[in-house]
Design a protein around this motif. Structure first.
Motif, PDB file in Angstrom:
ATOM      1  N   LEU A   1       0.803  -1.217   0.000  1.00 30.19           N
ATOM      2  CA  LEU A   1       0.000   0.000   0.000  1.00 30.19           C
ATOM      3  C   LEU A   1       0.841   1.274   0.000  1.00 30.19           C
ATOM      4  O   LEU A   1       0.282   2.366  -0.085  1.00 30.19           O
ATOM      5  N   ASP A   2       2.135   1.139   0.094  1.00 32.86           N
ATOM      6  CA  ASP A   2       3.011   2.316   0.064  1.00 32.86           C
ATOM      7  C   ASP A   2       2.870   3.000  -1.299  1.00 32.86           C
ATOM      8  O   ASP A   2       3.114   2.375  -2.333  1.00 32.86           O
ATOM      9  N   PRO A   3       2.491   4.277  -1.340  1.00 32.77           N
ATOM     10  CA  PRO A   3       2.248   4.919  -2.646  1.00 32.77           C
ATOM     11  C   PRO A   3       3.518   5.173  -3.445  1.00 32.77           C
ATOM     12  O   PRO A   3       3.470   5.243  -4.674  1.00 32.77           O
ATOM     13  N   GLU A   4       4.647   5.333  -2.788  1.00 29.35           N
ATOM     14  CA  GLU A   4       5.879   5.655  -3.523  1.00 29.35           C
ATOM     15  C   GLU A   4       6.775   4.446  -3.747  1.00 29.35           C
ATOM     16  O   GLU A   4       7.392   4.299  -4.799  1.00 29.35           O
ATOM     17  N   LYS A   5       6.892   3.602  -2.742  1.00 27.33           N
ATOM     18  CA  LYS A   5       7.795   2.436  -2.805  1.00 27.33           C
ATOM     19  C   LYS A   5       9.219   2.853  -3.142  1.00 27.33           C
ATOM     20  O   LYS A   5       9.897   2.249  -3.983  1.00 27.33           O
ATOM     21  N   VAL A   6       9.659   3.914  -2.486  1.00 27.23           N
ATOM     22  CA  VAL A   6      11.025   4.432  -2.639  1.00 27.23           C
ATOM     23  C   VAL A   6      11.633   4.559  -1.253  1.00 27.23           C
ATOM     24  O   VAL A   6      10.959   4.969  -0.302  1.00 27.23           O
ATOM     25  N   ALA A   7      12.900   4.190  -1.134  1.00 20.44           N
ATOM     26  CA  ALA A   7      13.602   4.284   0.150  1.00 20.44           C
ATOM     27  C   ALA A   7      14.728   5.299   0.036  1.00 20.44           C
ATOM     28  O   ALA A   7      15.382   5.404  -1.010  1.00 20.44           O
ATOM     29  N   VAL A   8      14.937   6.033   1.120  1.00 17.81           N
ATOM     30  CA  VAL A   8      16.080   6.948   1.206  1.00 17.81           C
ATOM     31  C   VAL A   8      17.289   6.142   1.662  1.00 17.81           C
ATOM     32  O   VAL A   8      17.247   5.471   2.689  1.00 17.81           O
ATOM     33  N   VAL A   9      18.364   6.201   0.881  1.00 16.18           N
ATOM     34  CA  VAL A   9      19.576   5.447   1.196  1.00 16.18           C
ATOM     35  C   VAL A   9      20.536   6.375   1.949  1.00 16.18           C
ATOM     36  O   VAL A   9      20.894   7.444   1.450  1.00 16.18           O
ATOM     37  N   LYS A  10      20.941   5.965   3.135  1.00 12.45           N
ATOM     38  CA  LYS A  10      21.860   6.758   3.938  1.00 12.45           C
ATOM     39  C   LYS A  10      23.312   6.484   3.533  1.00 12.45           C
ATOM     40  O   LYS A  10      23.624   5.492   2.877  1.00 12.45           O
ATOM     41  N   ASN A  11      24.183   7.375   3.947  1.00 16.72           N
ATOM     42  CA  ASN A  11      25.602   7.258   3.586  1.00 16.72           C
ATOM     43  C   ASN A  11      26.239   5.983   4.104  1.00 16.72           C
ATOM     44  O   ASN A  11      27.171   5.448   3.490  1.00 16.72           O
ATOM     45  N   ASP A  12      25.747   5.475   5.244  1.00  9.16           N
ATOM     46  CA  ASP A  12      26.375   4.271   5.793  1.00  9.16           C
ATOM     47  C   ASP A  12      26.000   3.016   5.010  1.00  9.16           C
ATOM     48  O   ASP A  12      26.485   1.925   5.321  1.00  9.16           O
ATOM     49  N   HIS A  13      25.163   3.143   3.996  1.00  8.80           N
ATOM     50  CA  HIS A  13      24.850   1.990   3.152  1.00  8.80           C
ATOM     51  C   HIS A  13      26.106   1.489   2.448  1.00  8.80           C
ATOM     52  O   HIS A  13      26.335   0.274   2.355  1.00  8.80           O
TER      53      HIS A  13
END
Length: 555
Positions: free
Chosen positions: A419-431
């Motif tokens: 149900l998430d409308p965007e299905k986008v994740a914010v990737v942090k620098n520690d990735h």
């Protein structure tokens, strides 16, 4: 006089010929660069009936067998003449230039540019005609002429040099960069330096620096919001609060409901706080199913439009999005004819004398084959063969998300994620590096739950990477290429600053390359018949002497 009122525009029928284009290459270079190996010129209306390319790459000695892979990628591109900016994508301009007629600007556009070079220091293009330079021998980092032409193995003493080869090389590089990311800088077409290669297998290709949020969210129009809404503020001004003659406002006459004295003002304007429109009455907002359907269709066509990123002219994109073919557009950019990729295989040799049985040296080898064909190319152009040698990035300190998971709510949830409308994740620098100086900063954006598409490299034991990246002799087997505190910038895509510490000879070129090319090119070239050596006596004259050339005279 024509029987029919038609003017023919098809070319005459000519007898086609076949010419051989064979080449043998022996050159050298370093990893991390796009190395030009061989070029072949196609005349107008030439086509490659069949072409075979074989490339052998030998890696020079390393003191230890490398633990991370080294990849070799070879490309064969055809760069049409129409791909060069001076023709503005116009066949009329190209045809006029070919026949040295005036173009649309009123002057002749040169079909071949000559004797131009890009100055790395000033950022300007310089012209050096008339043999003022020996182009293949100028060893100057400002211009990098010798680097480019010596890699190709070209020698010349021309007064004026044709720039089509370097133009084709930079057209390929710029085309690939535009296709990879909008954030990558484009090169000047006369830049003779070797371009940086692209990284391979970094496991983070799905991360982007930005994304089209409007495309994902979509917008639905609301109908009915055409009424006037009342505006409410915490302060009121009575009828004496203004000065009609001067247009100034007297702050003494303006009060909040429970305020006495003066109020906050900025020159001749009041500063009203907490002002809003009351939308509880006066109109109705409606949203129809047609509006929702329109948003879906708009998002669908926006995704199709993304395919054309890299085409500079908006009107051409609009034509393509309208279902209208633009035949010439394919000839305005480099065309990929073939691609081959291999990992280098290592061969470790140990010393045979008793005193040095533990000593070894390692070489690497890779062989790549390609087959290419082209139809008859009306514009003419250059076939360019390039090679890239790049070590595999390990990203040893890449984040293992499961170790950071202490709450089941942070695990994927089908209902929530569906149900998430965007299905986008914010990737942090520690990735990319858990020791990043700013771990909570934004590195980029990726599809939802990207972290569970796991691609990790675990290097442990005596090869464990120190936190301070101090030199460790045991880690000499690893060709480490990751930057400290990585960011999603040019260095993430391009192989910059690659060291040569793993090689026994850190000064000489690290790779030797041999190649063989064999092409059969069909075109309109007319060849003379084969010649045979003869002595001073002409065979034709000898036969003529024996011929009775007298004629009967009728009486």
């Amino acid at each position: 006089m024509r029987v029919t009122e038609m003017i023919p525009n098809a070319p005459i029928t000519v007898q086609k010929s076949m010419r051989k284009a064979r080449g043998r290459v022996l050159t050298s270079g370093d990893a991390g660069k796009i190395l030009p190996l061989k070029y072949e010129w196609l005349h107008r209306e030439d086509g490659v009936q069949s072409g075979k390319i074989r490339v052998n790459v030998e890696m020079m000695e390393t003191s230890e067998m490398l633990m991370n892979g080294v990849g070799v990628t070879c490309y064969a591109h055809f760069v049409p003449m129409l791909a060069f900016d001076r023709f503005n994508g116009s066949m009329n301009e190209l045809n006029a230039s070919y026949k040295k007629e005036n173009g649309v600007a009123g002057s002749v556009v040169p079909f071949f540019e000559k004797s131009k070079v890009y100055n790395q220091d000033t950022g300007l293009v310089e012209s050096h005609p008339g043999g003022s330079w020996s182009w293949d021998l100028v060893d100057n980092p400002t211009f990098n002429l010798s680097t480019f032409y010596q890699t190709l193995g070209l020698h010349f003493q021309a007064d004026d040099l044709n720039m089509t080869v370097v133009e084709a090389y930079n057209a390929i590089v710029n085309h690939r960069r535009k296709a990879r990311s909008k954030s990558l800088p484009l090169r000047n077409v006369f830049d003779h330096s070797l371009a940086e290669a692209f990284w391979i297998n970094n496991g983070m290709q799905n991360i982007v620096p930005d994304f089209d949020q409007a495309l994902i969210d979509g917008e639905v129009s609301l109908q009915g919001l055409t009424f006037k809404a009342p505006v409410i503020a915490n302060e009121i001004m009575d009828q004496y609060g203004g000065n009609p003659s001067s247009g100034a406002i007297d702050p003494v006459q303006s009060y909040a409901p429970s305020q006495t004295g003066t109020v906050t003002h900025n020159g001749s304007e009041f500063v009203f706080n907490q002002v809003w429109a009351e939308l509880t009455a006066g109109g109705n907002a409606t949203m129809s199913l047609a509006d929702i359907d329109q948003a879906r269709k708009t998002a669908s066509f926006a995704k199709l439009r993304q395919m054309y990123d890299g085409i500079d002219d908006e009107y051409l994109i609009d034509l393509l999005m309208s279902g209208i073919r633009v035949p010439e557009e394919a000839m305005k950019q480099p065309i990929l004819l073939g691609k081959s990729q291999q990992m280098i295989g290592f061969n470790q040799r140990y010393a045979t004398d008793a005193a040095n049985l533990d000593e070894s040296a390692t070489n690497g080898y890779a062989t790549l084959d390609m087959s290419i064909r082209t139809p008859a190319m009306n514009t003419g152009g250059v076939i360019m063969i390039t090679a890239e040698i790049v070590p595999e990035q390990l990203w040893e300190r890449k984040k293992d998300y499961f170790l950071y998971t202490t709450d089941p709510d942070t695990l994927p949830s089908y209902l929530r994620d569906f149900l998430d409308p965007e299905k986008v994740a914010v990737v942090k620098n520690d990735h990319a590096d858990v020791n990043h100086a700013t771990p909570d900063g934004t590195f980029g954006y990726a599809p939802l739950n990207h972290e569970w598409q796991r691609d990790l490299v675990n290097v442990g034991g005596k090869y464990y990477r120190p936190a301070n990246d101090a030199f460790d002799e045991d880690r000499a087997k690893i060709w480490s290429a990751e930057a400290t505190n990585p960011t999603l910038n040019e260095d993430f895509y391009l192989c910059t600053g690659l060291h040569k510490k793993v090689f026994a000879d850190q000064t000489a070129d690290s790779f030797e390359i041999t190649a063989m090319t064999d092409m059969n090119i069909v075109g309109n070239t007319v060849f003379g018949a084969g010649l045979q050596e003869s002595d001073a006596t002409s065979d034709y004259d000898a036969i003529t002497a024996d011929v009775d050339s007298t004629r009967i005279v009728k009486s």
